[in-house]
Design a protein around this motif. Structure first.
Motif, PDB file in Angstrom:
ATOM      1  N   GLU A 172      74.850 -16.147  14.610  1.00 47.26           N
ATOM      2  CA  GLU A 172      74.009 -16.675  13.703  1.00 47.26           C
ATOM      3  C   GLU A 172      74.683 -17.793  12.785  1.00 47.26           C
ATOM      4  O   GLU A 172      74.133 -18.937  12.599  1.00 47.26           O
ATOM      5  N   VAL A 191      75.727 -20.713  15.145  1.00 47.90           N
ATOM      6  CA  VAL A 191      74.545 -21.492  15.607  1.00 47.90           C
ATOM      7  C   VAL A 191      74.193 -22.394  14.502  1.00 47.90           C
ATOM      8  O   VAL A 191      73.763 -23.632  14.731  1.00 47.90           O
ATOM      9  N   ASP A 192      74.094 -21.798  13.261  1.00 47.92           N
ATOM     10  CA  ASP A 192      74.015 -22.620  12.012  1.00 47.92           C
ATOM     11  C   ASP A 192      75.066 -23.843  11.804  1.00 47.92           C
ATOM     12  O   ASP A 192      74.384 -25.107  11.985  1.00 47.92           O
ATOM     13  N   ALA A 224      74.324 -26.249  14.745  1.00 46.73           N
ATOM     14  CA  ALA A 224      73.074 -27.068  14.434  1.00 46.73           C
ATOM     15  C   ALA A 224      73.448 -28.431  13.394  1.00 46.73           C
ATOM     16  O   ALA A 224      72.812 -29.242  13.523  1.00 46.73           O
ATOM     17  N   THR A 225      74.255 -28.084  12.311  1.00 49.23           N
ATOM     18  CA  THR A 225      74.684 -28.972  11.370  1.00 49.23           C
ATOM     19  C   THR A 225      75.393 -29.966  12.075  1.00 49.23           C
ATOM     20  O   THR A 225      75.139 -31.361  11.840  1.00 49.23           O
ATOM     21  N   LEU A 240      75.034 -30.999  15.082  1.00 49.51           N
ATOM     22  CA  LEU A 240      74.217 -31.725  16.114  1.00 49.51           C
ATOM     23  C   LEU A 240      73.557 -32.689  15.188  1.00 49.51           C
ATOM     24  O   LEU A 240      73.249 -33.775  15.588  1.00 49.51           O
ATOM     25  N   ASP A 241      72.860 -32.186  13.876  1.00 55.48           N
ATOM     26  CA  ASP A 241      72.243 -33.331  13.019  1.00 55.48           C
ATOM     27  C   ASP A 241      73.175 -34.278  12.801  1.00 55.48           C
ATOM     28  O   ASP A 241      72.693 -35.563  12.626  1.00 55.48           O
ATOM     29  N   GLU A 257      73.512 -36.455  15.750  1.00 53.79           N
ATOM     30  CA  GLU A 257      72.174 -37.409  16.024  1.00 53.79           C
ATOM     31  C   GLU A 257      72.261 -38.793  15.169  1.00 53.79           C
ATOM     32  O   GLU A 257      71.552 -39.665  15.328  1.00 53.79           O
TER      33      GLU A 257
END
Length: 291
Positions: free
Chosen positions: A244, A247-248, A251-252, A254-255, A258
């Motif tokens: 987890e 994943v966090d 995700a950070t 990825l943000d 982007e």
């Protein structure tokens, strides 16, 4: 095969195979007319997992008992001589021997990942065997693990505590005072009937004790299974928590990627607009020269 051979083969089996095989061996002894052997086999108590591991070790490695006895004698001599340095040396030898035998026992039993409780019971039993020759003599026929509470004066009966059901000694039993009245001689038939009833009750008691031992052994096995499952569950929870976190973090990232891509898109659009304006101006300039 002798009854000793039968018992050795019986105690070498896994605990879950013990009861069925015990019944088979007892029935075979009765069939061949050996009532004493049948009774002895039927009274054999199913071992716990830890006791079975130690039994398996003793039955497959004939050097275990002599090594344990040799260390016991050396420690006893050191304690009697009050030789502190020798006691410390032999205590180190004892720890190493117990660890070595425990590893060998689990290997002989095919137990690769023993529960902590089973490991503690095995090492405690091996320590007790070093401390008490009576425990060492029972290696191979143990039904319960033994506990070792320290050498103390070494060799004292209080040094080893057995987890088996305690039996009140003769000193704790009291008998009613003999009657001063003259007793009448009972009839022979009554005596035989009473003896038969007593034998039947004794057989039922033995069967009940064996059933209780089997039930307690099953409880011990299930407890060890729960402990092992709980450990695996906790490890899975740790793995899940780490996943987890990964994943966090992803995700950070990825943000951030982007946002950077959107910024580059705006830069590209701005550059393309500037290029379009430059082309238009160039076209105008070129057209004015030819006119």
């Amino acid at each position: 095969m002798t009854v000793e051979d039968d018992l050795d083969s019986l105690y070498a089996l896994r605990p879950e195979e013990f009861t069925a095989r015990r019944n088979e061996l007892a029935a075979a002894a009765r069939k061949r007319g050996d009532a004493d052997a049948a009774k002895e086999i039927a009274g054999a108590r199913r071992p716990t997992v830890a006791a079975w591991v130690v039994n398996r070790l003793a039955l497959t490695d004939q050097t275990v008992r002599p090594r344990v006895a040799e260390l016991h004698d050396a420690l006893r001599a050191a304690h009697q001589a009050m030789d502190g340095q020798r006691i410390r040396e032999l205590s180190t030898v004892q720890r190493r021997l117990v660890q070595e035998l425990a590893r060998a026992g689990f290997a002989a039993a095919g137990v690769r990942d023993p529960a902590a409780a089973v490991r503690d019971d095995v090492t405690g039993t091996l320590q007790a065997a070093v401390a008490d020759p009576e425990v060492a003599a029972r290696l191979g026929r143990l039904s319960r693990p033994e506990e070792w509470s320290g050498f103390g004066d070494f060799g004292a009966s209080s040094a080893v505590v057995t987890r088996a059901r305690s039996d009140p000694g003769p000193a704790t039993r009291t008998s009613p005072p003999p009657s001063k009245k003259k007793r009448t001689q009972p009839d022979t038939g009554v005596i035989e009937e009473a003896q038969h009833a007593r034998d039947s009750a004794a057989s039922e008691a033995d069967a009940a004790r064996a059933a209780l031992d089997d039930a307690l052994a099953t409880v011990s096995e299930r407890r060890a299974t729960v402990t092992t499952a709980r450990r695996r569950y906790e490890k899975l929870l740790e793995t899940l928590a780490a996943a987890e976190r990964d994943v966090d973090a992803a995700a950070t990232q990825l943000d951030e990627a982007e946002r950077a891509a959107r910024a580059r898109r705006r830069d590209m659009q701005t550059a393309e607009a500037a290029l379009k304006q430059a082309d238009s101006r160039l076209d105008r300039l070129g057209g004015g020269a030819t006119g």
